[in-house]
Design an enzyme around this catalytic site. Sequence first.
Site, PDB file in Angstrom:
ATOM      1  N   ARG A  15      16.339  32.159  10.496  1.00 24.45           N
ATOM      2  CA  ARG A  15      17.189  32.024   9.301  1.00 24.45           C
ATOM      3  C   ARG A  15      16.953  30.667   8.631  1.00 24.45           C
ATOM      4  NH1 ARG A  15      20.616  28.576   7.072  1.00 24.45           N
ATOM      5  NH2 ARG A  15      21.527  28.121   9.109  1.00 24.45           N
ATOM      6  N   ASP A  16      17.284  29.597   9.331  1.00 27.90           N
ATOM      7  CA  ASP A  16      17.220  28.274   8.705  1.00 27.90           C
ATOM      8  C   ASP A  16      15.770  27.878   8.413  1.00 27.90           C
ATOM      9  OD1 ASP A  16      17.847  25.758   7.788  1.00 27.90           O
ATOM     10  OD2 ASP A  16      19.230  25.305   9.402  1.00 27.90           O
ATOM     11  N   HIS A 211      24.394  21.412  14.968  1.00 29.47           N
ATOM     12  CA  HIS A 211      23.233  21.957  14.256  1.00 29.47           C
ATOM     13  C   HIS A 211      22.474  20.761  13.690  1.00 29.47           C
ATOM     14  CE1 HIS A 211      21.309  24.910  11.403  1.00 29.47           C
ATOM     15  NE2 HIS A 211      21.233  23.825  10.647  1.00 29.47           N
ATOM     16  N   HIS A 213      19.144  18.587  12.280  1.00 29.82           N
ATOM     17  CA  HIS A 213      17.833  18.566  11.617  1.00 29.82           C
ATOM     18  C   HIS A 213      17.143  17.257  11.995  1.00 29.82           C
ATOM     19  CE1 HIS A 213      17.748  21.972   8.608  1.00 29.82           C
ATOM     20  NE2 HIS A 213      18.940  22.110   9.190  1.00 29.82           N
ATOM     21  N   CYS A 244      13.012  21.253   3.304  1.00 32.56           N
ATOM     22  CA  CYS A 244      14.071  21.243   2.296  1.00 32.56           C
ATOM     23  C   CYS A 244      13.411  21.206   0.934  1.00 32.56           C
ATOM     24  CB  CYS A 244      14.981  20.042   2.499  1.00 32.56           C
ATOM     25  SG  CYS A 244      16.234  19.913   1.222  1.00 32.56           S
ATOM     26  N   ASN A 253      14.739  21.935  11.355  1.00 32.37           N
ATOM     27  CA  ASN A 253      15.652  21.714  12.491  1.00 32.37           C
ATOM     28  C   ASN A 253      14.925  20.982  13.610  1.00 32.37           C
ATOM     29  OD1 ASN A 253      16.402  24.653  11.324  1.00 32.37           O
ATOM     30  ND2 ASN A 253      18.228  23.625  12.061  1.00 32.37           N
TER      31      ASN A 253
HETATM   32 ZN   LIG Z   1      20.244  23.744   8.816  1.00 33.28          ZN
END
Ligand SMILES: [Zn+2]
Length: 318
Positions: A15-16, A211, A213, A244, A253
């Site tokens: 997902r991320d 979570h 990064h 990003c 991440n």
């Molecule tokens: Zn994230």
Amino acid sequence: MRETQHVIVQEVGFRDGLQSICRVMCTEAKKKWIAATYDAGVRHMEVTSFVPPKRLPQLADATEIVDFAIRHPDLTVTALAPNLRGAENALKAGVHRIVAPISVSEKHSLANVRKTPDEMIDEFRRMRELRDSDPSWSGTRVVAGLSTVFGCTYQGYIPERDVRDIVDKVIQAGADAIALGDTTGHATPTHVRRLLEMLLPRAEDKVPSLHLHDTRGLALANAVVALDHGIREFDASLAGLGGCPHAPGATGNVATEDLVYLLHSMGFETGIDLEAMLRARDVLAEHLPGEPLYGYISRPGVLHDSLLPLHSSRGLPQ
Ligand SMILES: [Zn+2]
């Protein structure tokens, strides 16, 4: 003899990682990646996001991916849902956990979900009510995924009282659990310590997970501080996949394999076979050609022999 402590590592690259890159991974390759991750022993995965396909073509196969993932025994399947409609689709698909992205930063919230943080908390409350409206969904947990907790690309510093207020509000709104997200890689060990010391007593049994990064190389250091404060659940992405769109050069991440190596080196148990996890990188290399793959431990390899004597002589962490 002290008991070995278990730490949950949730793979969120599906997902991320994927939502932050331009190359689209085909559905079959995602399934291969999920299967390889499962075979490596990972039992928590955030596999997709229920967003309109037009907005994120990369994750247009959300229902099919969840349908595939939930067939794996003992796998806790999580999906992101930025709105009530997404949550309904996630519930119908049969996920075990829904994460609602709630930004502490107003600017990030508006850019990400086109709602203010308070509007998003109202949406989150409606998600919770929807879950409660049907007994067949009672097993699905609704998680407040707080983002930009440590800083924001648009807003910069995020006042700690803003984080505290949001935590209070999502608990009131009925969050089953809270995840603290360093969405933009602003966190430092000092900041992690300060925030956790403030938040943990208020979060009661919601057990925040972290979570992280690795945008500025501090993710592992931040994880160590969080472990010292009792955090036992982390999100990570294989090969640190991601980035990003608003920050050229930013990595994704914290790399799952590096985090697992760190945890094992500290005597924590994850249930994950690190060598198998490293082999899973081949799926990414094959199906995302040209995409940068990050991480440290994949280059020199794992030092098994040097870790074992350390723990037999010094014991395991409490
Ligand atoms: Zn994230």
